[in-house]
Write an enzyme that holds these catalytic residues in place. Structure first.
Site, PDB file in Angstrom:
ATOM      1  N   SER A   1      -9.794   1.391   2.773  1.00  0.00           N
ATOM      2  CA  SER A   1      -8.941   2.188   1.925  1.00  0.00           C
ATOM      3  C   SER A   1      -7.861   1.401   1.199  1.00  0.00           C
ATOM      4  O   SER A   1      -7.280   1.892   0.241  1.00  0.00           O
ATOM      5  CB  SER A   1      -8.281   3.282   2.761  1.00  0.00           C
ATOM      6  OG  SER A   1      -7.425   2.700   3.738  1.00  0.00           O
TER       7      SER A   1
ATOM      8  N   LYS B   1       0.844  -1.200   0.000  1.00  0.00           N
ATOM      9  CA  LYS B   1       0.000   0.000   0.000  1.00  0.00           C
ATOM     10  C   LYS B   1       0.880   1.252   0.000  1.00  0.00           C
ATOM     11  O   LYS B   1       1.892   1.302   0.718  1.00  0.00           O
ATOM     12  CB  LYS B   1      -0.884  -0.043   1.262  1.00  0.00           C
ATOM     13  CG  LYS B   1      -1.899   1.081   1.375  1.00  0.00           C
ATOM     14  CD  LYS B   1      -2.790   0.867   2.611  1.00  0.00           C
ATOM     15  CE  LYS B   1      -3.914   1.872   2.725  1.00  0.00           C
ATOM     16  NZ  LYS B   1      -4.823   1.604   3.848  1.00  0.00           N
TER      17      LYS B   1
ATOM     18  N   SER C   1      -9.997  -0.898   7.039  1.00  0.00           N
ATOM     19  CA  SER C   1      -9.389  -0.806   5.707  1.00  0.00           C
ATOM     20  C   SER C   1      -8.598  -2.012   5.229  1.00  0.00           C
ATOM     21  O   SER C   1      -8.173  -2.039   4.080  1.00  0.00           O
ATOM     22  CB  SER C   1      -8.489   0.416   5.638  1.00  0.00           C
ATOM     23  OG  SER C   1      -9.280   1.525   5.371  1.00  0.00           O
TER      24      SER C   1
HETATM   25  N1  GLN Z   1     -13.495   3.510   6.021  1.00  0.00           N
HETATM   26  C1  GLN Z   1     -12.950   4.016   7.241  1.00  0.00           C
HETATM   27  C2  GLN Z   1     -12.670   5.492   7.123  1.00  0.00           C
HETATM   28  O1  GLN Z   1     -12.842   6.018   6.066  1.00  0.00           O
HETATM   29  C3  GLN Z   1     -11.739   3.247   7.643  1.00  0.00           C
HETATM   30  C4  GLN Z   1     -10.517   3.629   6.912  1.00  0.00           C
HETATM   31  C5  GLN Z   1      -9.309   2.881   7.351  1.00  0.00           C
HETATM   32  O2  GLN Z   1      -9.406   1.877   8.056  1.00  0.00           O
HETATM   33  N2  GLN Z   1      -8.157   3.431   6.995  1.00  0.00           N
HETATM   34  O3  GLN Z   1     -12.283   6.125   8.063  1.00  0.00           O
END
Ligand code: GLN
Length: 484
Positions: free
Chosen positions: A151, A76, A175
């Site tokens: 994400s 990532k 995420s």
């Molecule tokens: N979807 C969640 C957010 O937008 C989690 C994102 C993540 O775990 N980085 O905050």
């Protein structure tokens, strides 16, 4: 040999060790796949020349005793990689080339692997669909027009499409687990502090945690073993002996107590999710586990609590992007203040700005007590729910997400409906616990669905073992037909 890239990481490692394939040929096979998968938009940067050099070096002097011998890996783009651009999916870091390596990626390289490229992600890891990335959305290889989750959407897409044998993501509110669930892959969010946060672009520091995304549980245990460990550069890193998760992987779960929380449902949840949950319970029961009904009464407050704590920390972490020290700087503005303002307004996307606004608001004097402080108290209650129940059970089984992968664009105009997709994943981050998303079945449209196993703090081995037993008995095979 059949196509090596659709094998699991552990099978590939066996092939490397028995010299049925060289690291160079393996790397070339992935490069070929990546080059023919541009449509998926999973990569922000590729490092092919560097990867081929490393593969050649490995083949010239192989060390088969390492955990990841001669394995190319894409990661990532939130992990800082020395001398390789690290964007966090943002325009503001579009030209950022770190002079240091994140501890987690360094651990992977020290285990014998090397970088194949950097994977697209939501901007600063804020999102559930990979649609907030400055570099455009990523497509789910399961089916055109679907999001890969977020994400870590580039990670899930690349893994499911055989563009990397395994990968890593970060999980602040889901995420790793949600994109794994959307692509039929395995994703583990470790206990907070098990993997170092040093060198990972920060989103919400009390929640962020790196973890593996893989095709199988065995692969997950190998990756976790390689990437985890105490790091004195991270003040929240847990100082404990390194575990041998892969060597200790067992599939005997007889007598284990599995908690089934009554709260993990939402209005209009597709029937298939309930059925999947039932199927999961039956598999574990047939394997000799004991199912116990439990209650986690503060679950309903987890999502609003998360969407106060995470933006609050994000607004503070993102204050550093001022156009002065690194990253993008606007050329517009007549003085320093205008330069700051223009840099941030041009450098950040809408979702990031939304989080900064919410975060600044909940931390502002007059609102701090009503929002931020209250959220911290509720966070404690959520953690206490888990602590109380873990006196009675070994692990907790829930669905990973309230739906399968949704369509690109379906939720972009409605942030709250996007946030609701995190409803089953955020409680675990607030409590700092480990949780595994397991591919478990398909819905009516043939889209993958995942089940989540939540463990006690530092009990990764146990949830991996349960996952291992589950995987062997669940008869789920992720079959993705290449259409790209
Ligand atoms: N979807 C969640 C957010 O937008 C989690 C994102 C993540 O775990 N980085 O905050």
């Amino acid at each position: 040999m059949t196509d090596i890239t659709n094998q699991s990481l552990s099978e590939i490692i066996d092939n490397i060790k028995t010299k049925r394939i060289s690291s160079t040929d393996l790397t070339k096979a992935y490069i070929k796949n990546i080059e023919s998968a541009k449509k998926l938009n999973a990569f922000v940067t590729t490092t092919f020349d560097q990867a081929l050099d490393k593969a050649k070096q490995f083949d010239a002097k192989p060390n088969f005793d390492q955990l990841l011998p001669g394995i190319p890996l894409a990661v990532k783009d939130l992990f800082c990689t020395e001398n390789t651009k690290t964007t966090a999916g943002s325009n503001i870091l579009n030209n950022f080339i770190p002079t240091y390596e994140s501890t987690v990626t360094k651990n992977l390289w020290d285990s014998g692997s090397f970088l194949l490229g950097k994977l697209n992600c939501d901007e600063f890891a804020m999102g559930s669909s990979n649609e907030t990335s400055y570099f455009g959305n990523v497509i789910n290889p399961v089916k055109d027009q679907l999001v890969p989750g977020g994400s870590s959407g580039g990670s899930s897409s690349a893994l499911a499409a055989d563009l990397t044998p395994a990968t890593i993501g970060t999980d602040t509110g889901g995420s790793i687990r949600q994109p794994a669930s959307f692509t039929g892959t395995v994703g583990l969010k470790p206990t907070y502090g098990l993997c170092s946060r040093w060198g990972i672009v920060a989103f919400a520091s009390s929640l962020d945690q790196a973890g593996p995304m893989t095709k199988t549980i065995k692969d997950c245990s190998i990756m976790l073993e390689a990437m985890s460990g105490f790091d004195k550069k991270d003040s929240t890193s847990i100082n404990k002996k390194k575990e041998q998760y892969s060597k200790n992987l067992k599939n005997n779960i007889k007598g284990l107590k599995i908690g089934i929380p009554k709260e993990y449902r939402v209005d209009n949840m597709p029937k298939e999710i309930d059925e999947l949950w039932k199927k999961g319970k039956k598999i574990l029961k047939d394997l000799g586990a004991q199912l116990i009904d439990i209650s986690l009464p503060h679950t309903k407050y987890a999502l609003p609590t998360y969407y106060i704590v995470a933006p609050a920390e994000a607004s503070s972490n993102l204050a550093r992007y001022d156009g002065v020290r690194y990253g993008y700087r606007s050329k517009k503005g007549k003085d320093l203040i205008e330069m700051y303002e223009n840099t941030r307004s041009e450098g950040f996307g809408d979702e990031v700005k939304r989080r900064i606004l919410i975060g600044t608001y909940v931390l502002s004097s007059g609102y701090y007590d009503a929002y931020y402080l209250k959220a911290q108290k509720v966070r404690n209650l959520i953690k206490k729910d888990f602590d109380d129940n873990f006196l009675k059970v070994d692990a907790i089984l829930t669905p990973s997400t309230p739906s399968s992968a949704f369509k690109i664009g379906e939720k972009t105009n409605d942030p709250v409906s996007m946030y609701l997709n995190d409803i089953f994943t955020v409680p675990v981050n607030l409590a700092g616990l480990p949780a595994l998303s397991l591919p478990a079945g398909l819905d009516k449209q043939g889209l993958p669905l995942g089940l989540q196993l939540i463990g006690k703090a530092l009990d990764e081995q146990k949830i991996l073992n349960i996952g291992y037993a589950f995987e062997k008995n669940c008869a789920f095979k992720n079959k993705i037909k290449k259409w790209w």
